[in-house]
Scaffold this active site. Structure first.
Site, PDB file in Angstrom:
ATOM      1  N   GLY A 199       2.718  -1.162   4.316  1.00 41.92           N
ATOM      2  CA  GLY A 199       2.823   0.262   3.995  1.00 41.92           C
ATOM      3  C   GLY A 199       4.266   0.649   3.729  1.00 41.92           C
ATOM      4  N   GLY A 200       4.926   1.170   4.763  1.00 38.94           N
ATOM      5  CA  GLY A 200       6.290   1.687   4.646  1.00 38.94           C
ATOM      6  C   GLY A 200       7.248   0.731   3.951  1.00 38.94           C
TER       7      GLY A 200
ATOM      8  N   HIS B 222      -9.546   1.764   4.537  1.00 34.44           N
ATOM      9  CA  HIS B 222      -8.288   1.895   5.273  1.00 34.44           C
ATOM     10  C   HIS B 222      -8.492   2.881   6.421  1.00 34.44           C
ATOM     11  CE1 HIS B 222      -4.164   2.895   6.288  1.00 34.44           C
ATOM     12  NE2 HIS B 222      -3.819   1.741   5.683  1.00 34.44           N
TER      13      HIS B 222
ATOM     14  N   SER C 193       3.142  -2.066  10.558  1.00 32.18           N
ATOM     15  CA  SER C 193       4.565  -2.250  10.838  1.00 32.18           C
ATOM     16  C   SER C 193       5.042  -3.672  10.566  1.00 32.18           C
ATOM     17  CB  SER C 193       4.891  -1.842  12.280  1.00 32.18           C
ATOM     18  OG  SER C 193       4.556  -0.482  12.483  1.00 32.18           O
TER      19      SER C 193
ATOM     20  N   GLU D 246      -6.811   5.245   7.536  1.00 28.44           N
ATOM     21  CA  GLU D 246      -6.525   6.657   7.256  1.00 28.44           C
ATOM     22  C   GLU D 246      -7.702   7.323   6.536  1.00 28.44           C
ATOM     23  OE1 GLU D 246      -2.833   5.776   5.389  1.00 28.44           O
ATOM     24  OE2 GLU D 246      -1.976   5.270   7.349  1.00 28.44           O
TER      25      GLU D 246
ATOM     26  N   GLY E 241       2.392   2.319  10.811  1.00 30.43           N
ATOM     27  CA  GLY E 241       3.436   3.330  10.631  1.00 30.43           C
ATOM     28  C   GLY E 241       4.095   3.776  11.921  1.00 30.43           C
TER      29      GLY E 241
ATOM     30  N   GLU F   2      -5.823  -4.356  10.482  1.00 34.75           N
ATOM     31  CA  GLU F   2      -4.736  -3.411  10.716  1.00 34.75           C
ATOM     32  C   GLU F   2      -5.002  -2.634  12.001  1.00 34.75           C
ATOM     33  OE1 GLU F   2      -2.673  -2.411   6.662  1.00 34.75           O
ATOM     34  OE2 GLU F   2      -4.316  -1.039   7.033  1.00 34.75           O
TER      35      GLU F   2
ATOM     36  N   ASN G   6       0.880  -1.169   0.000  1.00 39.17           N
ATOM     37  CA  ASN G   6       0.000   0.000   0.000  1.00 39.17           C
ATOM     38  C   ASN G   6       0.919   1.220   0.000  1.00 39.17           C
ATOM     39  OD1 ASN G   6      -1.793   2.033   0.488  1.00 39.17           O
ATOM     40  ND2 ASN G   6      -2.244   1.431   2.617  1.00 39.17           N
ATOM     41  N   TRP G   7       1.064   1.782  -1.184  1.00 39.46           N
ATOM     42  CA  TRP G   7       2.052   2.869  -1.302  1.00 39.46           C
ATOM     43  C   TRP G   7       1.572   4.155  -0.636  1.00 39.46           C
ATOM     44  CZ3 TRP G   7       4.080   2.411  -7.108  1.00 39.46           C
ATOM     45  CH2 TRP G   7       4.741   1.172  -7.243  1.00 39.46           C
ATOM     46  N   LYS G   8       0.322   4.254  -0.348  1.00 40.85           N
ATOM     47  CA  LYS G   8      -0.292   5.443   0.253  1.00 40.85           C
ATOM     48  C   LYS G   8      -0.029   6.668  -0.645  1.00 40.85           C
ATOM     49  CE  LYS G   8       0.025   3.360   4.754  1.00 40.85           C
ATOM     50  NZ  LYS G   8       0.085   3.528   6.182  1.00 40.85           N
TER      51      LYS G   8
HETATM   52  P1  PGA Z   1       2.684   0.197   7.737  1.00 47.38           P
HETATM   53  O1  PGA Z   1       1.255   0.499   7.104  1.00 47.38           O
HETATM   54  O2  PGA Z   1       3.141  -1.146   7.204  1.00 47.38           O
HETATM   55  O3  PGA Z   1       3.579   1.309   7.306  1.00 47.38           O
HETATM   56  O4  PGA Z   1       2.487   0.158   9.227  1.00 47.38           O
HETATM   57  C1  PGA Z   1       0.339  -0.501   6.779  1.00 47.38           C
HETATM   58  C2  PGA Z   1      -0.915   0.081   6.153  1.00 47.38           C
HETATM   59  O5  PGA Z   1      -1.334   1.175   6.536  1.00 47.38           O
HETATM   60  O6  PGA Z   1      -1.498  -0.557   5.282  1.00 47.38           O
END
Ligand code: PGA
Length: 681
Positions: A664-665, A526, A643, A528, A603, A597, A439-441
């Site tokens: 994500g990251g 998601h 994470s 966010e 993150g 999640e 998930n590149w966001k």
């Molecule tokens: P993260 O994010 O791996 O950076 O914690 C995961 C996500 O939000 O899908």
């Protein structure tokens, strides 16, 4: 503290279990003690209940021990144990002070304690019990409730069976000295010694009446009818000292003597008699059953015809003796000893014991004697004249086995069930799709995105990949990334889609536009978007419908915030978020992927432990099974996100209900994304 409580718990349980069992194997012995207590405290009219009280006492004590050991029914068990100790501790103090009853009998005949020792033991138990009362929540609970119920029945069965065996036969495990094979002559005299071991000493019997003890020489023993109670036989030396090292002087000393009606001691004569002697034993002729008089007749006739000894050994009581002779027409000779000695020799009344050259061959309740079989041939020509072989060690092992076998049986069942469940889990996990989705966001420009996708394609080229690999990119990159990864295993998706089909929704991107690029996936819900764009279930249901209508696979995210984790409401929160998915038919639901999640882990570098993640994944799967069915639940891929890195992915993915990750990251660099894909070995 916990460890101290648990040690005390097991010690306390061991004492109660042991003393309960020691009495269960010989309920008749316990009932004799109960009778003594009842008579001493003026409840003589209740002595008919002694056997019932004995059963109750030993079974209750044993079950209390079992409950304490298992740590179940704590409150009730502690109450009952306290009542038992409150009853018996003052009683044993009273006995220790007055010596009214020579031994309390708390361990049956297995272990003999003086009254003071018993009192001390009870004080220690009270201290232990006080600790268990105050810290009962720290007591160990051995296995679950199902086992407890199962084991309680097994333990009760064992206790009742032992009591039954000991009540209608001789004790199942006999701790008394008169067991088959005992050489009475040697045991009474001391091995190779005469009863008077040195010329300056004599054997005397100790009797007590109203708590007062007195010595009597063997030829002037007192009359029990006058209230005298036999205590023991001791060796008194000329200097007035008593043999205090009895174990050395008399390795197997037994308090046993026999007198004729004239008071003449004939112990030696009786035990030295060569060949067979049948002893009819009755500690109380009035209480002896007269139903088996025919058997006695047969035995006495048989003994007379074959020159075998036949004597009735009973406690001296002229009135009882006259009544017995009158009722049964007995013509055989009567000899006498103390009632308590007879009770020690045989628990049943009347009983028969066969002696051969002073050695006990067997003993049995008269009611269980096969008199006809016995007298149809000569004793020494058939097995019934042999010494009965009873292996008490094997019986002890059997009782221990019956005590512990249910533990092992249950453990075995648990292990088999666990393995079976594990196999089912593994099989259903094997059938599910494993997915690692990036998930590149809001990261990467178009060029950076294309470069990242190409880098990933290159890294995966020629590699055996054990999961589906997906990258979800900003809208601007989707079409180009689809092109960039063409010919690879990588699937592409968007990070959101509009809830509307098309029209005047400036800035929105419709699901059919995403599908038109060749993308196959879309992340929905998601955290966010829930947090910054106020997405709720109603909106998400509309987005889900759009995605599905356009052939996209929704990766639907759920997860709790930190506060909900801390206050323990996380399961309800997740269940509430799943409601959006539950509006779908089973068929549409089957096209979706779920991603758990935890918001507090996204993150932040804080990962949920594999146990925490597995707990929620299993909860989600169970919830799906409840909503649809087990098959739908088994086929749903549930990803973990928050994470997730190359270092923790293997452990997370090894959990039975975790089918991959939403990254994500770590998805923004090929070097950090690849190890997560490779975690699926
Ligand atoms: P993260 O994010 O791996 O950076 O914690 C995961 C996500 O939000 O899908």
């Amino acid at each position: 503290m916990k460890i101290v409580v648990r040690i005390v718990q097991f010690l306390f349980a061991a004492v109660f279990i042991f003393s309960g069992l020691a009495k269960c194997v010989d309920p008749a012995g316990t009932s004799i003690k109960v009778t003594e207590y009842l008579q001493y405290f003026g409840f003589g009219m209740l002595t008919d209940l002694s056997m019932g009280i004995a059963w109750l006492l030993c079974i209750v004590e044993f079950i209390c021990g079992v409950n304490i050991l298992l740590g179940h029914a704590r409150h009730l068990t502690l109450v009952v144990s306290t009542l038992l100790l409150l009853l018996f501790t003052p009683l044993t103090l009273w006995l220790a002070l007055t010596d009214a009853i020579s031994e309390c009998g708390c361990f049956g005949d297995a272990v003999h304690l003086t009254n003071w020792q018993t009192f001390g033991k009870n004080l220690i138990l009270i201290v232990m019990l006080a600790l268990l009362w105050t810290k009962s929540e720290l007591m160990y609970r051995l296995m679950g409730r199902t086992f407890y119920v199962f084991y309680s029945y097994c333990a009760l069965g064992l206790a009742v069976w032992l009591c039954w065996m000991g009540s209608w036969r001789e004790p199942f495990i006999d701790f008394r000295p008169f067991t088959p094979g005992t050489n009475l002559k040697e045991a009474v005299m001391g091995e190779g010694q005469e009863q008077t071991t040195d010329s300056d000493s004599e054997w005397v019997c100790i009797y007590q009446r109203n708590g007062v003890r007195q010595e009597f020489s063997l030829d002037s023993l007192p009359d029990e009818a006058e209230g005298w109670e036999f205590v023991e036989t001791i060796e008194r030396h000329a200097d007035g000292k008593v043999s205090d090292d009895r174990s050395k002087a008399e390795p197997k000393h037994i308090d046993f003597f026999v007198k004729t009606a004239d008071g003449e001691v004939i112990t030696d004569e009786l035990l030295s008699r060569p060949g067979y002697t049948l002893l009819l034993l009755s500690h109380s002729l009035d209480k002896a059953s007269q139903h088996d008089i025919d058997r006695i007749e047969l035995l006495s006739e048989y003994a007379g015809d074959n020159d075998y000894g036949f004597l009735c050994l009973t406690a001296r009581d002229e009135k009882q003796l006259e009544r017995w002779k009158f009722n049964t027409g007995a013509e055989y000779p009567f000899v006498f000893t103390d009632a308590s000695i007879i009770e020690t020799m045989c628990r049943s009344n009347p009983a028969v014991m066969l002696l051969r050259d002073g050695v006990i061959c067997w003993k049995t309740p008269l009611s269980r004697l096969d008199a006809e079989g016995l007298t149809s041939g000569k004793l020494n020509e058939q097995t019934s004249g042999d010494i009965e072989e009873i292996n008490y060690h094997n019986r002890i092992l059997l009782v221990l086995f019956l005590l512990f076998a249910p533990f092992f049986l249950f453990l075995l069942v648990e292990i088999v069930q666990f393995l079976h469940k594990q196999t089912l889990i593994n099989n259903s996990k094997k059938m599910r799709k494993k997915i690692v989705a990036g998930n590149w966001k809001m990261n990467t420009t178009l060029q950076e995105g294309i470069a990242l996708a190409e880098g990933l394609k290159e890294a995966l080229a020629g590699k055996k990949v054990n999961c589906d690999v997906v990258v979800c990119t900003p809208f601007i990159s989707v079409a180009s990334v689809v092109k960039a990864v063409e010919g690879s295993v990588i699937g592409v998706g968007a990070e959101d889609c509009s809830a509307h089909e098309k029209g005047a929704y400036t800035g929105e991107v419709a699901a059919n536009m995403i599908a038109s690029t060749g993308a196959k996936y879309v992340i929905l819900g998601h955290s966010e978007r829930r947090q910054y764009h106020g997405e709720n279930n109603e909106l998400l249901v509309a987005k889900l419908q759009q995605a599905l209508a356009n052939g996209l696979t929704p990766i639907f995210c759920v997860g709790e915030v930190k506060e909900e984790r801390v206050n323990g409401t996380y399961k309800e929160v997740i269940e509430g978020q799943m409601e959006a998915l539950y509006t779908l038919s089973a068929e549409d639901f089957a096209k979706c992927v779920v991603a758990y999640e935890p918001v507090w882990a996204i993150g932040t570098g804080l990962t949920a432990t594999s146990e925490q993640a597995e707990e929620v994944h299993a909860f989600i799967r169970a919830s799906i099974a409840k909503k649809y069915d087990a098959a739908v639940a088994d086929n749903t891929s549930i990803l973990y996100g928050g994470s997730c890195k190359g270092s923790n992915a293997p452990e997370l993915f090894a959990q039975p209900d975790i089918d991959g990750g939403l990254i994500g990251g770590a998805a923004l660099k090929v070097d950090t994304f690849m190890p997560i894909i490779e975690a699926w070995k």
